[in-house]
Design a protein around this motif. Structure first.
Motif, PDB file in Angstrom:
ATOM      1  N   ILE A 173     -52.620  16.094   5.206  1.00 39.64           N
ATOM      2  CA  ILE A 173     -53.554  15.110   4.447  1.00 39.64           C
ATOM      3  C   ILE A 173     -54.293  15.945   3.350  1.00 39.64           C
ATOM      4  O   ILE A 173     -54.986  17.066   3.699  1.00 39.64           O
ATOM      5  CB  ILE A 173     -54.280  14.389   5.352  1.00 39.64           C
ATOM      6  CG1 ILE A 173     -53.737  13.597   6.226  1.00 39.64           C
ATOM      7  CG2 ILE A 173     -55.489  13.735   4.617  1.00 39.64           C
ATOM      8  CD1 ILE A 173     -54.751  12.785   7.362  1.00 39.64           C
ATOM      9  N   PRO A 174     -54.189  15.723   1.943  1.00 41.58           N
ATOM     10  CA  PRO A 174     -53.439  14.291   1.666  1.00 41.58           C
ATOM     11  C   PRO A 174     -51.945  14.927   1.367  1.00 41.58           C
ATOM     12  O   PRO A 174     -51.789  16.343   1.192  1.00 41.58           O
ATOM     13  CB  PRO A 174     -54.117  14.411   0.138  1.00 41.58           C
ATOM     14  CG  PRO A 174     -54.621  15.640  -0.083  1.00 41.58           C
ATOM     15  CD  PRO A 174     -55.065  16.309   1.218  1.00 41.58           C
ATOM     16  N   THR A 180     -59.111  20.249   1.448  1.00 41.15           N
ATOM     17  CA  THR A 180     -59.039  19.177   2.283  1.00 41.15           C
ATOM     18  C   THR A 180     -58.241  19.832   3.779  1.00 41.15           C
ATOM     19  O   THR A 180     -58.398  19.569   4.724  1.00 41.15           O
ATOM     20  CB  THR A 180     -58.361  18.055   2.031  1.00 41.15           C
ATOM     21  OG1 THR A 180     -59.222  17.558   0.756  1.00 41.15           O
ATOM     22  CG2 THR A 180     -58.308  16.737   2.892  1.00 41.15           C
ATOM     23  N   GLY A 203     -56.700  19.322  -2.743  1.00 41.23           N
ATOM     24  CA  GLY A 203     -55.781  19.360  -1.500  1.00 41.23           C
ATOM     25  C   GLY A 203     -56.029  20.464  -0.676  1.00 41.23           C
ATOM     26  O   GLY A 203     -56.092  20.254   0.727  1.00 41.23           O
ATOM     27  N   ASP A 260     -51.253   9.251   4.557  1.00 40.68           N
ATOM     28  CA  ASP A 260     -51.496  10.513   3.833  1.00 40.68           C
ATOM     29  C   ASP A 260     -51.006  10.216   2.263  1.00 40.68           C
ATOM     30  O   ASP A 260     -51.513  10.930   1.427  1.00 40.68           O
ATOM     31  CB  ASP A 260     -50.148  11.428   4.399  1.00 40.68           C
ATOM     32  CG  ASP A 260     -50.583  11.895   5.907  1.00 40.68           C
ATOM     33  OD1 ASP A 260     -51.493  11.446   6.573  1.00 40.68           O
ATOM     34  OD2 ASP A 260     -49.597  12.235   6.507  1.00 40.68           O
ATOM     35  N   GLY A 284     -49.038  12.900  -4.136  1.00 40.12           N
ATOM     36  CA  GLY A 284     -49.878  13.345  -5.307  1.00 40.12           C
ATOM     37  C   GLY A 284     -49.410  13.915  -6.472  1.00 40.12           C
ATOM     38  O   GLY A 284     -49.620  13.451  -7.409  1.00 40.12           O
ATOM     39  N   TYR A 317     -56.150  11.029  -4.410  1.00 35.19           N
ATOM     40  CA  TYR A 317     -56.687  12.266  -4.997  1.00 35.19           C
ATOM     41  C   TYR A 317     -55.865  12.597  -6.477  1.00 35.19           C
ATOM     42  O   TYR A 317     -56.877  13.213  -7.425  1.00 35.19           O
ATOM     43  CB  TYR A 317     -56.336  13.294  -4.204  1.00 35.19           C
ATOM     44  CG  TYR A 317     -56.975  13.693  -3.016  1.00 35.19           C
ATOM     45  CD1 TYR A 317     -57.765  12.856  -2.074  1.00 35.19           C
ATOM     46  CD2 TYR A 317     -57.187  15.171  -2.768  1.00 35.19           C
ATOM     47  CE1 TYR A 317     -58.348  13.150  -1.375  1.00 35.19           C
ATOM     48  CE2 TYR A 317     -57.922  15.403  -1.762  1.00 35.19           C
ATOM     49  CZ  TYR A 317     -58.587  14.462  -1.057  1.00 35.19           C
ATOM     50  OH  TYR A 317     -59.472  14.815   0.098  1.00 35.19           O
ATOM     51  N   ILE A 359     -53.636   8.685   0.392  1.00 33.59           N
ATOM     52  CA  ILE A 359     -54.895   9.557   0.186  1.00 33.59           C
ATOM     53  C   ILE A 359     -54.254  10.674  -0.918  1.00 33.59           C
ATOM     54  O   ILE A 359     -55.118  10.780  -1.901  1.00 33.59           O
ATOM     55  CB  ILE A 359     -55.407  10.143   1.311  1.00 33.59           C
ATOM     56  CG1 ILE A 359     -55.914   9.369   2.394  1.00 33.59           C
ATOM     57  CG2 ILE A 359     -56.214  11.591   1.179  1.00 33.59           C
ATOM     58  CD1 ILE A 359     -55.978   9.667   3.644  1.00 33.59           C
ATOM     59  N   GLY A 360     -53.382  10.853  -0.994  1.00 31.85           N
ATOM     60  CA  GLY A 360     -52.341  11.876  -2.044  1.00 31.85           C
ATOM     61  C   GLY A 360     -52.581  11.051  -3.449  1.00 31.85           C
ATOM     62  O   GLY A 360     -53.043  11.884  -4.496  1.00 31.85           O
TER      63      GLY A 360
END
Length: 178
Positions: A100-101, A43, A40, A152, A106, A159, A155-156
């Motif tokens: 993001i993420p 990113t 994270g 977001d 996440g 990940y 994507i989390g």
């Protein structure tokens, strides 16, 4: 208490419970948290993205209203002046948004995976939908408060899944105890 603040409570509580009950699984959880956190952070550095409330402030999207944070919450989250001198932000460029993420999503999904995967093969699997409430409520809260877009969160989640399964693959390849 704001639901989004659970992000700072639930993962450490799970870590503590794993430390007490299943030490080998705790180490895998800690490694997965580190992988997710560093992925994270990388990113955030490479792709700084603004959350919905910030995009609305700059006119990139239609105006939205961000829910206000009570003054007590802001004061409670401030670091003591002695701690501020040790901050890593003096070395690393700041990202004021880190959208993001979504690490809210996440970390919540990582917690879900670490609880749901061991439960799946037991008679306690009926608890999995209950455990799934945590990432769902957390996700709703961060979208509702305009801190993240749904993408977001997705994507989390990706990940988190990649870190859990990547660390598990590495763990098994090394023959370390689970």
């Amino acid at each position: 208490m704001k639901v989004t603040k659970l992000h700072f409570i639930v993962p450490p509580l799970l870590a503590f419970a794993l430390w007490v009950r299943r030490r080998a699984l705790f180490y895998r959880f800690a490694a997965s948290m580190l992988v997710l956190s560093f992925a994270g952070a990388l990113t955030f550095l490479v792709f700084p993205a603004a959350p919905p409330w910030a995009a609305a402030q700059t006119g990139l999207i239609d105006p939205i209203s961000k829910l206000p944070i009570p003054h007590d919450a802001v004061a409670a989250s401030s670091l003591p002046s002695t701690m501020s001198s040790v901050s890593i932000t003096r070395v690393v460029a700041k990202n004021p948004y880190a959208a993001i993420p979504s690490l809210h999503g996440g970390y919540a999904f990582l917690v879900f995976l670490f609880v749901a995967l061991p439960l799946w093969k037991t008679r306690w699997r009926w608890l999995i939908p209950l455990v799934a409430l945590y990432p769902l409520v957390q996700s709703f809260a961060v979208v509702y408060t305009a801190n993240h877009y749904v993408v977001d969160l997705l994507i989390g989640f990706a990940y988190a899944a990649a870190s859990v399964y990547g660390v598990r693959w590495f763990w098994r390849r090394r023959g370390w105890p689970e």
